[in-house]
Scaffold this motif. Structure first.
Motif, PDB file in Angstrom:
ATOM      1  N   GLY A 131      50.490  41.973 -24.390  1.00  0.00           N
ATOM      2  CA  GLY A 131      49.210  41.362 -24.716  1.00  0.00           C
ATOM      3  C   GLY A 131      48.248  42.393 -25.268  1.00  0.00           C
ATOM      4  N   ILE A 132      47.274  41.918 -26.011  1.00  0.00           N
ATOM      5  CA  ILE A 132      46.197  42.768 -26.519  1.00  0.00           C
ATOM      6  C   ILE A 132      44.884  42.028 -26.304  1.00  0.00           C
ATOM      7  CG2 ILE A 132      47.609  43.935 -28.243  1.00  0.00           C
ATOM      8  CD1 ILE A 132      46.291  42.136 -30.358  1.00  0.00           C
ATOM      9  N   GLY A 133      43.793  42.778 -26.279  1.00  0.00           N
ATOM     10  CA  GLY A 133      42.505  42.116 -26.118  1.00  0.00           C
ATOM     11  C   GLY A 133      41.366  43.097 -26.060  1.00  0.00           C
ATOM     12  N   LYS A 134      40.216  42.559 -25.729  1.00  0.00           N
ATOM     13  CA  LYS A 134      39.018  43.382 -25.593  1.00  0.00           C
ATOM     14  C   LYS A 134      38.236  42.878 -24.399  1.00  0.00           C
ATOM     15  CE  LYS A 134      35.464  45.780 -27.920  1.00  0.00           C
ATOM     16  NZ  LYS A 134      35.034  46.369 -29.135  1.00  0.00           N
ATOM     17  N   LYS A 135      37.802  43.823 -23.554  1.00  0.00           N
ATOM     18  CA  LYS A 135      37.037  43.497 -22.352  1.00  0.00           C
ATOM     19  C   LYS A 135      35.640  44.068 -22.458  1.00  0.00           C
ATOM     20  CE  LYS A 135      38.605  43.823 -17.992  1.00  0.00           C
ATOM     21  NZ  LYS A 135      39.009  44.521 -16.752  1.00  0.00           N
ATOM     22  N   TYR A 136      34.669  43.273 -22.012  1.00  0.00           N
ATOM     23  CA  TYR A 136      33.266  43.670 -21.969  1.00  0.00           C
ATOM     24  C   TYR A 136      32.807  43.657 -20.523  1.00  0.00           C
ATOM     25  CZ  TYR A 136      33.601  42.441 -26.890  1.00  0.00           C
ATOM     26  OH  TYR A 136      33.980  42.362 -28.202  1.00  0.00           O
ATOM     27  N   LYS A 137      31.956  44.640 -20.147  1.00  0.00           N
ATOM     28  CA  LYS A 137      31.410  44.715 -18.785  1.00  0.00           C
ATOM     29  C   LYS A 137      29.902  44.857 -18.838  1.00  0.00           C
ATOM     30  CE  LYS A 137      33.240  48.087 -16.450  1.00  0.00           C
ATOM     31  NZ  LYS A 137      33.990  49.056 -15.669  1.00  0.00           N
ATOM     32  N   THR A 138      29.242  44.242 -17.844  1.00  0.00           N
ATOM     33  CA  THR A 138      27.800  44.431 -17.713  1.00  0.00           C
ATOM     34  C   THR A 138      27.541  45.461 -16.617  1.00  0.00           C
ATOM     35  OG1 THR A 138      27.450  42.749 -16.011  1.00  0.00           O
ATOM     36  CG2 THR A 138      27.414  42.012 -18.320  1.00  0.00           C
ATOM     37  N   GLY A 149      48.608  37.152 -26.206  1.00  0.00           N
ATOM     38  CA  GLY A 149      49.888  37.767 -25.914  1.00  0.00           C
ATOM     39  C   GLY A 149      51.033  36.800 -26.058  1.00  0.00           C
ATOM     40  N   LEU A 150      52.245  37.336 -26.044  1.00  0.00           N
ATOM     41  CA  LEU A 150      53.466  36.551 -26.102  1.00  0.00           C
ATOM     42  C   LEU A 150      54.450  37.080 -25.071  1.00  0.00           C
ATOM     43  CD1 LEU A 150      54.099  36.292 -29.948  1.00  0.00           C
ATOM     44  CD2 LEU A 150      53.470  34.426 -28.412  1.00  0.00           C
ATOM     45  N   THR A 151      55.171  36.163 -24.462  1.00  0.00           N
ATOM     46  CA  THR A 151      56.236  36.520 -23.532  1.00  0.00           C
ATOM     47  C   THR A 151      57.498  35.829 -23.999  1.00  0.00           C
ATOM     48  OG1 THR A 151      54.680  36.740 -21.705  1.00  0.00           O
ATOM     49  CG2 THR A 151      56.984  36.419 -21.125  1.00  0.00           C
ATOM     50  N   ARG A 152      58.616  36.529 -23.978  1.00  0.00           N
ATOM     51  CA  ARG A 152      59.900  35.966 -24.403  1.00  0.00           C
ATOM     52  C   ARG A 152      60.752  35.727 -23.174  1.00  0.00           C
ATOM     53  NH1 ARG A 152      65.165  36.836 -25.962  1.00  0.00           N
ATOM     54  NH2 ARG A 152      65.739  36.125 -28.042  1.00  0.00           N
ATOM     55  N   THR A 153      61.282  34.514 -23.065  1.00  0.00           N
ATOM     56  CA  THR A 153      62.116  34.194 -21.918  1.00  0.00           C
ATOM     57  C   THR A 153      63.510  34.806 -22.067  1.00  0.00           C
ATOM     58  OG1 THR A 153      62.871  32.434 -20.441  1.00  0.00           O
ATOM     59  CG2 THR A 153      63.030  32.000 -22.792  1.00  0.00           C
ATOM     60  N   LEU A 154      64.109  35.128 -20.944  1.00  0.00           N
ATOM     61  CA  LEU A 154      65.460  35.677 -20.930  1.00  0.00           C
ATOM     62  C   LEU A 154      66.472  34.660 -20.405  1.00  0.00           C
ATOM     63  CD1 LEU A 154      64.594  39.193 -19.473  1.00  0.00           C
ATOM     64  CD2 LEU A 154      64.993  38.589 -21.868  1.00  0.00           C
ATOM     65  N   ILE A 155      65.988  33.556 -19.834  1.00  0.00           N
ATOM     66  CA  ILE A 155      66.880  32.541 -19.263  1.00  0.00           C
ATOM     67  C   ILE A 155      66.488  31.153 -19.777  1.00  0.00           C
ATOM     68  CG2 ILE A 155      67.297  33.894 -17.163  1.00  0.00           C
ATOM     69  CD1 ILE A 155      65.335  32.058 -15.690  1.00  0.00           C
ATOM     70  N   ASN A 156      67.409  30.210 -19.685  1.00  0.00           N
ATOM     71  CA  ASN A 156      67.199  28.798 -20.028  1.00  0.00           C
ATOM     72  C   ASN A 156      66.642  28.592 -21.438  1.00  0.00           C
ATOM     73  OD1 ASN A 156      68.143  27.919 -17.534  1.00  0.00           O
ATOM     74  ND2 ASN A 156      66.109  28.050 -16.612  1.00  0.00           N
ATOM     75  N   LYS A 157      67.122  29.349 -22.379  1.00  0.00           N
ATOM     76  CA  LYS A 157      66.631  29.246 -23.750  1.00  0.00           C
ATOM     77  C   LYS A 157      66.912  27.874 -24.366  1.00  0.00           C
ATOM     78  CE  LYS A 157      67.577  34.093 -24.328  1.00  0.00           C
ATOM     79  NZ  LYS A 157      68.463  35.076 -24.937  1.00  0.00           N
ATOM     80  N   ASP A 158      67.937  27.194 -23.882  1.00  0.00           N
ATOM     81  CA  ASP A 158      68.260  25.873 -24.405  1.00  0.00           C
ATOM     82  C   ASP A 158      67.376  24.770 -23.811  1.00  0.00           C
ATOM     83  OD1 ASP A 158      69.450  26.382 -21.922  1.00  0.00           O
ATOM     84  OD2 ASP A 158      70.995  24.861 -22.255  1.00  0.00           O
ATOM     85  N   LYS A 159      66.712  25.055 -22.674  1.00  0.00           N
ATOM     86  CA  LYS A 159      65.898  24.037 -21.994  1.00  0.00           C
ATOM     87  C   LYS A 159      64.398  24.193 -22.229  1.00  0.00           C
ATOM     88  CE  LYS A 159      69.178  23.535 -18.234  1.00  0.00           C
ATOM     89  NZ  LYS A 159      69.389  23.703 -16.800  1.00  0.00           N
TER      90      LYS A 159
END
Length: 175
Positions: A131-138, A149-159
């Protein structure tokens, strides 16, 4: 009179120093809510522990409010649990541009395909992503961030879908 004036100046300077110290040491814990997913009917909450001025570890949990499988539902997911490790590149401690790596455990609902995708039976996914992003604080300890961001599954790719997309408009508080 000089003693009273000197005493008042001393008290005010101590109080001012104490407030500055308090603002700089806001805490090491953050609790945040993803407003973008909340509006979509999939509340997502995050706890983040600040490890140093440039790194943190967090865990995000999301869940669907509506468990129906009809196409009018705003989300295709039942549940998600994502631990992550984050590195910050900003001038302020734990703020500014960041990248993170994550693991994801999530459950996807049954989906009927359309022009761009095929039918999916639904099921559980497990994978890794970034993931990427930008955070601001007061100064008072409020935080806001924009992330993708993106996550790639390693299991159940057909489902289930091969990729689990993440995005956020998140607000929270340091404690």
């Amino acid at each position: 009179m000089k003693k009273i004036l000197l005493f008042a100046v001393l008290i005010l300077s101590i109080q001012s120093y104490a407030q500055e110290t308090k603002n700089k040491n806001l805490g090491k814990n953050e609790f945040k809510v993803n407003l973008a997913f909340l509006i979509a009917g999939y509340p997502e909450i995050t706890y983040e522990r600040l490890l140093s001025n440039e790194t943190s570890f967090g865990i995000t949990m999301g869940f669907s409010i509506d468990n129906s499988t009809n196409s009018e539902n705003n989300t295709n997911y039942n549940f998600s649990l994502l631990p992550y490790y984050r590195i910050y590149f900003g001038n302020k401690p734990n703020a500014g541009f960041f990248i993170d790596g994550n693991l994801a455990l999530y459950s996807q609902k049954q989906r009927h395909g359309d022009f761009f995708s095929e039918d999916k039976k639904g099921g559980t996914g497990f994978g890794f992503g970034f993931g990427i992003g930008k955070k601001y604080k007061t100064k008072k300890g409020w935080v806001g961030e924009f992330s993708f961001g993106l996550t790639r599954t390693l299991i159940n790719k057909d489902k289930i879908n091969l990729l689990y997309p993440r995005f956020g408009i998140t607000v929270g508080k340091i404690f």
